[in-house]
Design a protein around this motif. Structure first.
Motif, PDB file in Angstrom:
ATOM      1  N   ARG A 249       0.858  -1.189   0.000  1.00  0.00           N
ATOM      2  CA  ARG A 249       0.000   0.000   0.000  1.00  0.00           C
ATOM      3  C   ARG A 249       0.889   1.232   0.000  1.00  0.00           C
ATOM      4  O   ARG A 249       1.663   1.443   0.929  1.00  0.00           O
ATOM      5  N   TYR A 250       0.786   2.020  -1.064  1.00  0.00           N
ATOM      6  CA  TYR A 250       1.572   3.240  -1.171  1.00  0.00           C
ATOM      7  C   TYR A 250       0.644   4.433  -0.995  1.00  0.00           C
ATOM      8  O   TYR A 250      -0.375   4.542  -1.675  1.00  0.00           O
ATOM      9  N   ARG A 251       1.000   5.349  -0.073  1.00  0.00           N
ATOM     10  CA  ARG A 251       0.178   6.526   0.222  1.00  0.00           C
ATOM     11  C   ARG A 251       0.890   7.764  -0.286  1.00  0.00           C
ATOM     12  O   ARG A 251       2.086   7.944  -0.065  1.00  0.00           O
ATOM     13  N   LEU A 252       0.135   8.639  -0.959  1.00  0.00           N
ATOM     14  CA  LEU A 252       0.727   9.822  -1.555  1.00  0.00           C
ATOM     15  C   LEU A 252       1.167  10.815  -0.482  1.00  0.00           C
ATOM     16  O   LEU A 252       2.142  11.540  -0.677  1.00  0.00           O
ATOM     17  N   ASP A 253       0.464  10.868   0.683  1.00  0.00           N
ATOM     18  CA  ASP A 253       0.871  11.830   1.700  1.00  0.00           C
ATOM     19  C   ASP A 253       2.165  11.429   2.396  1.00  0.00           C
ATOM     20  O   ASP A 253       2.723  12.208   3.160  1.00  0.00           O
ATOM     21  N   GLN A 254       2.636  10.179   2.164  1.00  0.00           N
ATOM     22  CA  GLN A 254       3.957   9.814   2.668  1.00  0.00           C
ATOM     23  C   GLN A 254       5.059  10.410   1.798  1.00  0.00           C
ATOM     24  O   GLN A 254       6.135  10.725   2.283  1.00  0.00           O
ATOM     25  N   GLU A 255       4.776  10.563   0.512  1.00  0.00           N
ATOM     26  CA  GLU A 255       5.746  11.172  -0.400  1.00  0.00           C
ATOM     27  C   GLU A 255       5.652  12.694  -0.382  1.00  0.00           C
ATOM     28  O   GLU A 255       6.652  13.385  -0.499  1.00  0.00           O
ATOM     29  N   PHE A 256       4.431  13.203  -0.197  1.00  0.00           N
ATOM     30  CA  PHE A 256       4.205  14.643  -0.099  1.00  0.00           C
ATOM     31  C   PHE A 256       3.512  14.890   1.243  1.00  0.00           C
ATOM     32  O   PHE A 256       2.277  14.861   1.323  1.00  0.00           O
ATOM     33  N   SER A 257       4.273  15.098   2.300  1.00  0.00           N
ATOM     34  CA  SER A 257       3.705  15.185   3.653  1.00  0.00           C
ATOM     35  C   SER A 257       2.699  16.316   3.822  1.00  0.00           C
ATOM     36  O   SER A 257       1.751  16.166   4.596  1.00  0.00           O
ATOM     37  N   PRO A 258       2.815  17.489   3.145  1.00  0.00           N
ATOM     38  CA  PRO A 258       1.791  18.536   3.334  1.00  0.00           C
ATOM     39  C   PRO A 258       0.404  18.118   2.885  1.00  0.00           C
ATOM     40  O   PRO A 258      -0.572  18.776   3.241  1.00  0.00           O
ATOM     41  N   LEU A 259       0.268  17.052   2.105  1.00  0.00           N
ATOM     42  CA  LEU A 259      -1.059  16.659   1.616  1.00  0.00           C
ATOM     43  C   LEU A 259      -1.940  16.160   2.749  1.00  0.00           C
ATOM     44  O   LEU A 259      -3.175  16.190   2.644  1.00  0.00           O
ATOM     45  N   HIS A 260      -1.341  15.681   3.846  1.00  0.00           N
ATOM     46  CA  HIS A 260      -2.168  15.189   4.954  1.00  0.00           C
ATOM     47  C   HIS A 260      -2.999  16.335   5.541  1.00  0.00           C
ATOM     48  O   HIS A 260      -4.195  16.188   5.771  1.00  0.00           O
ATOM     49  N   GLU A 261      -2.376  17.505   5.761  1.00  0.00           N
ATOM     50  CA  GLU A 261      -3.118  18.649   6.267  1.00  0.00           C
ATOM     51  C   GLU A 261      -4.046  19.209   5.198  1.00  0.00           C
ATOM     52  O   GLU A 261      -5.151  19.667   5.490  1.00  0.00           O
ATOM     53  N   PHE A 262      -3.616  19.180   3.940  1.00  0.00           N
ATOM     54  CA  PHE A 262      -4.433  19.730   2.852  1.00  0.00           C
ATOM     55  C   PHE A 262      -5.756  18.992   2.732  1.00  0.00           C
ATOM     56  O   PHE A 262      -6.795  19.597   2.453  1.00  0.00           O
ATOM     57  N   ARG A 263      -5.760  17.667   2.954  1.00  0.00           N
ATOM     58  CA  ARG A 263      -7.005  16.896   2.848  1.00  0.00           C
ATOM     59  C   ARG A 263      -8.030  17.341   3.898  1.00  0.00           C
ATOM     60  O   ARG A 263      -9.236  17.233   3.685  1.00  0.00           O
ATOM     61  N   LEU A 264      -7.563  17.826   5.038  1.00  0.00           N
ATOM     62  CA  LEU A 264      -8.473  18.218   6.116  1.00  0.00           C
ATOM     63  C   LEU A 264      -8.985  19.641   5.947  1.00  0.00           C
ATOM     64  O   LEU A 264      -9.829  20.082   6.727  1.00  0.00           O
ATOM     65  N   GLN A 265      -8.473  20.373   4.965  1.00  0.00           N
ATOM     66  CA  GLN A 265      -8.856  21.769   4.783  1.00  0.00           C
ATOM     67  C   GLN A 265      -9.915  21.901   3.690  1.00  0.00           C
ATOM     68  O   GLN A 265     -10.183  20.969   2.924  1.00  0.00           O
ATOM     69  N   ASP A 266     -10.518  23.115   3.624  1.00  0.00           N
ATOM     70  CA  ASP A 266     -11.569  23.369   2.641  1.00  0.00           C
ATOM     71  C   ASP A 266     -11.007  23.862   1.307  1.00  0.00           C
ATOM     72  O   ASP A 266     -11.765  24.075   0.359  1.00  0.00           O
ATOM     73  N   ARG A 267      -9.698  24.066   1.219  1.00  0.00           N
ATOM     74  CA  ARG A 267      -9.138  24.572  -0.036  1.00  0.00           C
ATOM     75  C   ARG A 267      -9.234  23.531  -1.138  1.00  0.00           C
ATOM     76  O   ARG A 267      -9.169  22.336  -0.888  1.00  0.00           O
ATOM     77  N   ARG A 268      -9.355  24.025  -2.370  1.00  0.00           N
ATOM     78  CA  ARG A 268      -9.458  23.119  -3.509  1.00  0.00           C
ATOM     79  C   ARG A 268      -8.094  22.754  -4.064  1.00  0.00           C
ATOM     80  O   ARG A 268      -7.881  21.631  -4.529  1.00  0.00           O
ATOM     81  N   ASP A 269      -7.143  23.713  -4.025  1.00  0.00           N
ATOM     82  CA  ASP A 269      -5.828  23.491  -4.638  1.00  0.00           C
ATOM     83  C   ASP A 269      -4.748  23.835  -3.625  1.00  0.00           C
ATOM     84  O   ASP A 269      -4.971  24.594  -2.672  1.00  0.00           O
ATOM     85  N   THR A 270      -3.549  23.303  -3.894  1.00  0.00           N
ATOM     86  CA  THR A 270      -2.378  23.647  -3.091  1.00  0.00           C
ATOM     87  C   THR A 270      -1.120  23.488  -3.935  1.00  0.00           C
ATOM     88  O   THR A 270      -1.099  22.710  -4.905  1.00  0.00           O
TER      89      THR A 270
END
Length: 955
Positions: A249-270
């Motif tokens: 199982r490969y998780r994208l937020d392990q390669e791009f750690s800021p994506l973990h916080e981005f998923r919890l936010q209301d923003r559409r892009d980062t």
């Protein structure tokens, strides 16, 4: 080094440094502009690709809607005979359609139709294989299989498409390959009469779908796609995609750690910038969220593009080359300008230096100085000559003053020492210092030198500072081992032509002792030794200022011991003080050295956690961890002098800093959160929220109104009958009501908890007991014959030391028999102290007063305590009675309580009976007494008398 050379080097270094800095700033600014433009372009491309991907999925949804409309045509022509023999019309017709769609869409891995009959039966499936389109034979179709998306699709309603998780279970294993993720879309099929009969599902190969999208990204950018759980679906390295072969199982937020916080936010892009560390390559990446279906908000995918920094190297390299050329050109020019400027400035200064060198020395003469010059050099020469003359005069005056100063130091009331440059050898000591024995050169007999050898404090060394007085205080023991505080002032001096250190000591032992007493009284709690409110506010104010200055966060823990007042009221304040001292010790043991614990008063403690957390979430997690440890420590049994006491605590938490609040505001926030934890039953941990402030204000207003209600007789009692199987009343339960002048009727569930926390429940309970007994006497005189009247008693009221005597007084005042009163208690009251409960209930039983356990089944329900306590009646809680005819579990519980009461010789009353079916069920199981709206609602005493005067069991 000659002054000309120094000026040349200084001017050259300054100008070259300024040129290099300007060149670097210009290069850095241009590079930032290039990176910003690349980020904007990458984000725009990501949004376009996300839109294309969503558009492709909408096309699949359109195909599913078309298939859902076509499928009923084939389903409708199937006859019962064909269903019985499983003839192929439905499968053949749908299979032809499925094959046409698979030929038109190579990205479809399979299309299947699953009928709802028999819990889901797969009827038709057509697969896309490397050899071509394959219609799955009937024997290979899944019969009564588990299709996790089947009923979820039906719940969405007609025309709604369901998105299943990627490669959920192994359902796609026949058509999907390893590291080739797929997604399943499904839609409900309705019959002609609009009833759901099945589901059509399409498995979509994401790799095939993304081949066209990947071509549009260009060769420089790398394409990524992640599922709702951050599983990698599309990756530049195919081996890192979601696979079925090895279970990786490969998780994208392990390669791009800021994506973990981005998923919890209301923003559409980062946009993510990673400059890279040693050995790693920097990059810029842009990600966009894709919401597949409004009906499934949890299915949010991430699409992104990644561009390595080295792809931008041609642009930045050209800027770097141009910047270097400009810097070199300007540096050469600055070097030549510096050479000419240094020669021009150094020429007159060099002349005066040569003249001064000829006139300096012990045999000073002014003949070599150009004293007669009228320019600046003449002024400098005359000034130098006057300065040398004054220095000579002052030196002679100092020699005279040194002798006088020594006599003054000898007679001074202070302890004065003059030490050598190292600060260890005593050169002079006055009479006061010799009496204290601060002059001995041996560390064993000189306490000051012994303290210095241990490193604290160091007097310093001559020449450590250029000027100024250094002051300090330190502690030591004199020759008789008595504690001694000395105030020390040191200054660097010149003693007999050598650098030295002058140290003056003052005995401030008594002053320190007085300060310590004052500080202890002013800032510490005399019982526990913890800081009091004043010191707590001071330290919290400093912590808030430090947190704002360093942009860090801390937390406040507010603790209140549950039912501590009960211990004080029942066992005395001496045991209460013992418990508080032990609690303070446990709090100290849990905390770190950087934390502050304080006692505000009573059983309230506050802890200020240090402000070293970088974020408020980290501070919150640390506060929760320590709060749990505090709750565990304070919840352990307390071994007091005459008993072992069990106590829990309610904890409120808040973080600081927040806006411009003061220290007292944060304590109020934590206090409010603590009260919420206590209102929820105690032994809990609650974080402060902004809405709690209003709730606390409402609670305070209700508490004030409750105190006023006691004085203004705003309370009244209503009575609800307890009836037998024939519908005859044999007893009544007294229930309190509060008629507020403005708010109207206030629910007991709202004001009883506040009354218990504030201690007002004792006054209210006393009033209810006396009023109910008086009403029982009045009914007897009117001819209303009841066996007894039931009164609910709170925990605080029951555990009063003189509770039995108060009950006796109420009976005597009303002039009724003890058998006409029944006390109702909850299980929690009894389980707090079994031995104490046995003693009190035995006294009540000896007087002839019966006891009932109210709301039985919602608490401990233990045979061990039921068998030991003299209890006459169990009341089945209405939560079990309300739906016992629909919920088999509640029916079993009610039947068990009835059987258990019968075996223990106790009566049973079922509360909350609202229907005849409920009465019939309970009566069939052996219950003979009932209470609820089916018979009557609670009514005032007069109405109760009118309703039941001719319908009582004893009348």
């Amino acid at each position: 080094m000659r002054i000309t050379t120094k000026l040349l080097l200084w001017f050259s270094a300054t100008s070259i440094a300024a040129i290099v800095l300007m060149g670097y700033l210009n290069y850095d600014r241009n590079r930032d502009l290039v990176m910003a433009r690349a980020s904007d372009d990458l984000l725009t491309s990501t949004r376009l690709l996300a839109g294309r991907f969503l558009q492709e999925l909408k096309g699949v949804e359109s195909d599913l809607i078309t298939l859902s409309h076509l499928a009923p045509v084939f389903i409708g022509i199937e006859t019962p005979a064909t269903q019985e023999t499983k003839s192929p019309p439905v499968r053949a017709g749908l299979a032809w359609i499925f094959e046409d769609f698979l030929q038109a869409h190579p990205e479809y891995l399979d299309i299947r139709y699953v009928a709802l009959a028999n819990f889901g039966r797969e009827t038709v499936r057509v697969n896309q294989t490397p050899q071509g389109i394959e219609r799955v034979a009937e024997k290979n179709l899944r019969e009564n299989g588990h299709f996790p998306y089947l009923y979820r699709t039906i719940k969405l309603g007609p025309g709604k498409v369901h998105y299943a998780n990627v490669n959920l279970k192994q359902e796609n294993a026949l058509t999907g390959a390893a590291n080739q993720p797929s997604i399943k879309l499904s839609i409900t099929v309705h019959s002609v009469d609009q009833k759901p009969v099945g589901v059509i599902a399409v498995t979509l190969a994401l790799n095939t779908l993304f081949q066209s999208l990947a071509k549009e990204t260009g060769q420089d950018a790398e394409l990524y796609l992640a599922g709702p759980d951050s599983d990698v679906l599309i990756h530049p390295d195919p081996n890192k995609t979601f696979g079925l072969d090895k279970g990786h199982r490969y998780r994208l937020d392990q390669e791009f750690s800021p994506l973990h916080e981005f998923r919890l936010q209301d923003r559409r892009d980062t946009v993510i910038h990673d400059p890279g560390d040693t050995g790693a390559q920097g990059y810029v990446a842009a990600f966009s969220k894709i919401a597949l279906n409004p009906a499934q908000p949890e299915h949010v995918y991430l699409m992104g593009l990644r561009l390595p920094y080295h792809k931008l190297a041609p642009v930045t390299s050209a800027m770097q080359q141009a910047s270097i050329e400009i810097i070199i050109t300007f540096a050469i020019c600055a070097l030549f300008i510096s050479m000419g400027l240094s020669r021009l400035l150094a020429r007159p200064i060099k002349q005066i230096i040569n003249a001064i060198e000829q006139t300096s020395g012990p045999d000073h003469t002014a003949s070599a100085l150009p004293l007669n010059r009228t320019d600046e050099l003449g002024v400098l020469a005359r000034t130098y000559d006057e300065l040398m003359t004054r220095i000579k005069q002052q030196f002679e005056s100092l020699q005279t003053s040194e002798s006088s100063l020594q006599h003054i130091l000898e007679a001074a009331p202070l302890m004065i020492l003059i030490l050598d440059a190292s600060g260890t050898k005593v050169l002079f000591a006055n009479r006061q210092a010799k009496q204290l024995d601060l002059t001995s050169q041996s560390a064993t007999s000189n306490p000051l030198l012994a303290l210095q050898e241990r490193g604290v404090p160091r007097l310093g060394r001559a020449g450590d500072v250029d000027k100024g007085v250094h002051e300090g205080e330190f502690f030591l023991y004199d020759r008789e081992e008595r504690p001694l505080w000395l105030a020390l002032s040191t200054i660097n001096i010149n003693y007999q032509g050598t650098p030295a250190l002058l140290a003056a000591f003052t005995d401030i032992t008594k002053t320190k002792e007085n300060e310590s007493r004052i500080t202890q009284l002013a800032f510490y709690d005399p019982l526990t030794g913890l800081p009091n409110r004043r010191l707590l506010l001071d330290r919290l104010t400093q912590a808030i200022a430090q947190a704002k200055r360093h942009r860090t966060h801390g937390a406040i823990v507010f603790m209140d011991l549950d039912r501590f007042k009960l211990l004080n009221d029942t066992a005395g304040h001496q045991l209460g003080d013992e418990l508080l001292i032990q609690a303070a010790g446990r709090i100290r043991a849990v905390l770190r050295d950087t934390d502050t614990a304080a006692r505000l008063g009573g059983d309230e403690f506050v802890v200020v956690l240090d402000c070293t957390s970088e974020t408020s979430s980290t501070a919150t997690q640390e506060a929760l961890r320590i709060a749990k440890r505090l709750r565990e420590a304070l919840g352990a049994p307390y071994e007091l002098s005459s008993t072992v006491h069990h106590c829990s605590c309610s904890i409120g938490l808040t973080c600081y800093p927040d806006h411009d609040l003061q220290a007292s505001d944060y304590i109020a926030q934590a206090d409010t959160a603590m009260y919420l934890a206590k209102n929820e039953g105690g032994n809990g941990i609650t974080f402060f929220k902004s809405e709690m402030k209003q709730a606390a204000s409402d609670r305070l207003a209700l508490e004030k109104a409750l105190r006023r209600a006691l004085n203004e007789d705003q309370f009244s009692l209503v009575y609800q009958a307890q009836v037998n199987a024939q519908g005859e009343a044999f007893a009544a339960e007294a229930l309190i009501r509060w008629h507020h002048p403005q708010r109207g009727m206030v629910s007991p569930a709202e004001f009883i908890p506040i009354a218990e926390q504030t201690g007002l429940i004792l006054w209210i309970g006393e009033w209810v007991l006396r009023t109910a007994c008086t009403q029982m006497k009045h009914w007897s005189e009117q001819g209303l014959r009841l066996e007894h009247i039931s009164v609910n008693v709170s925990s605080s009221q029951f555990w009063q030391q003189d509770f039995v005597q108060r009950v006796q007084a109420a009976l005597q005042e009303a002039d009724i028999a003890p058998s006409q009163l029944m006390i109702e208690l909850t299980e929690g009251v009894l389980i707090d102290d079994i031995e104490g409960a046995v003693d009190k209930l035995t006294q009540l039983h000896a007087l002839g007063i019966a006891v009932a356990v109210d709301d039985f089944g919602t608490g401990y329900s233990s045979l061990s305590y039921l068998s030991r306590l003299p209890i006459s009646q169990l009341k089945i809680d209405q939560s079990f009675v309300g739906n016992l005819t629909q919920d088999p579990a509640n029916a079993v519980i009610a039947e068990t309580i009835i059987s258990m009461a019968a075996s223990l010789g106790m009566a049973v009353v079922a509360e909350g009976v609202e229907t005849l079916a409920q009465q019939a069920f309970l009566q069939a199981k052996g219950c003979a007494a009932f209470q609820g709206y089916y018979y009557c609602k609670p009514a005032p005493a007069e109405q109760f008398y009118r309703d039941w005067r001719g319908n009582t069991a004893s009348g």
